[in-house]
Design a protein around this motif. Structure first.
Motif: not given
Length: 212
Positions: A49, A51, A71, A126-127, A129, A143-146, A197, A201
């Protein structure tokens, strides 16, 4: 002639990546290596994880394919060499001096990293991965973003002394490799548009602001 070639040549990190859309079915198949044909080798490299905070100045950087970010507190820059949001070749920079010089050339303003190179924050998220190594060569990431967005990427990377002509040839070769790889294992890479992303976003932020 040799001196000219030496001046043009420099060590770079060249990354070729292609985004792909994720579905529940494709993610489950990837995790289980359950498609046909299966990957001969698929090694799970773990989850992390991180940011990201992205910076720009009146879109002078992002409008030309340059993305400067922190990052987990470390400065990075990605400079698009060719391609688009879906299928791209990037040069990656990690040195503060290199990034500072890049920003100064693009904005006309030289500033220290201590003041964010004179840039303003444009995005923060935040991701989570997950990473795999497929067939000993290709890196596949999910990737799963916040803010609720998921996207995948297939990546190849080359590091070394690469002059501009050789860099272009290497990029073309890696793009061809990724294309053939994704076609062969198409069960893992669903067709359709895959939003990156940052694009997702800003779309999420716009929709949230319109509701409020």
């Amino acid at each position: 002639m040799r001196q000219t070639a030496a001046r043009l040549s420099r060590q770079i990190t060249l990354e070729v990546e292609r985004k792909f859309r994720c579905t529940v079915e494709s993610v489950n198949l990837l995790r289980a290596n359950g498609g046909e044909p299966p990957f001969p080798e698929l090694s799970y490299l773990g989850r992390k994880t991180f940011s990201d905070t992205y910076f720009d100045k009146h879109q002078k950087l992002s409008s030309t394919g340059i993305y400067v970010r922190k990052r987990d507190g470390r400065w990075q820059a990605k400079v698009r060499q060719s391609g688009d949001y879906q299928n791209s070749t990037f040069e990656e920079l990690a040195g503060k001096d290199e990034i500072g010089d890049l920003v100064a050339r693009c904005t006309g303003q030289a500033s220290s990293h201590s003041v964010d190179f004179g840039l303003s924050q444009m995005a923060h998220f935040t991701t989570v991965r997950d990473r795999w190594r497929a067939n000993r060569r290709f890196e596949v990431v999910l990737d799963s973003a916040s803010f609720g967005h998921m996207v995948g990427e297939v990546e190849l990377q080359s590091v070394g002394e690469v002059d501009p002509v050789a860099s272009s040839r290497a990029s073309d070769s890696m793009h061809a490799e990724i294309e053939a790889f994704m076609q062969k294992y198409s069960w893992a890479f669903p067709p359709g548009k895959a939003d990156g992303k940052l694009s997702a976003y800003f779309a999420h932020k716009s929709s949230t602001e319109s509701i409020t």
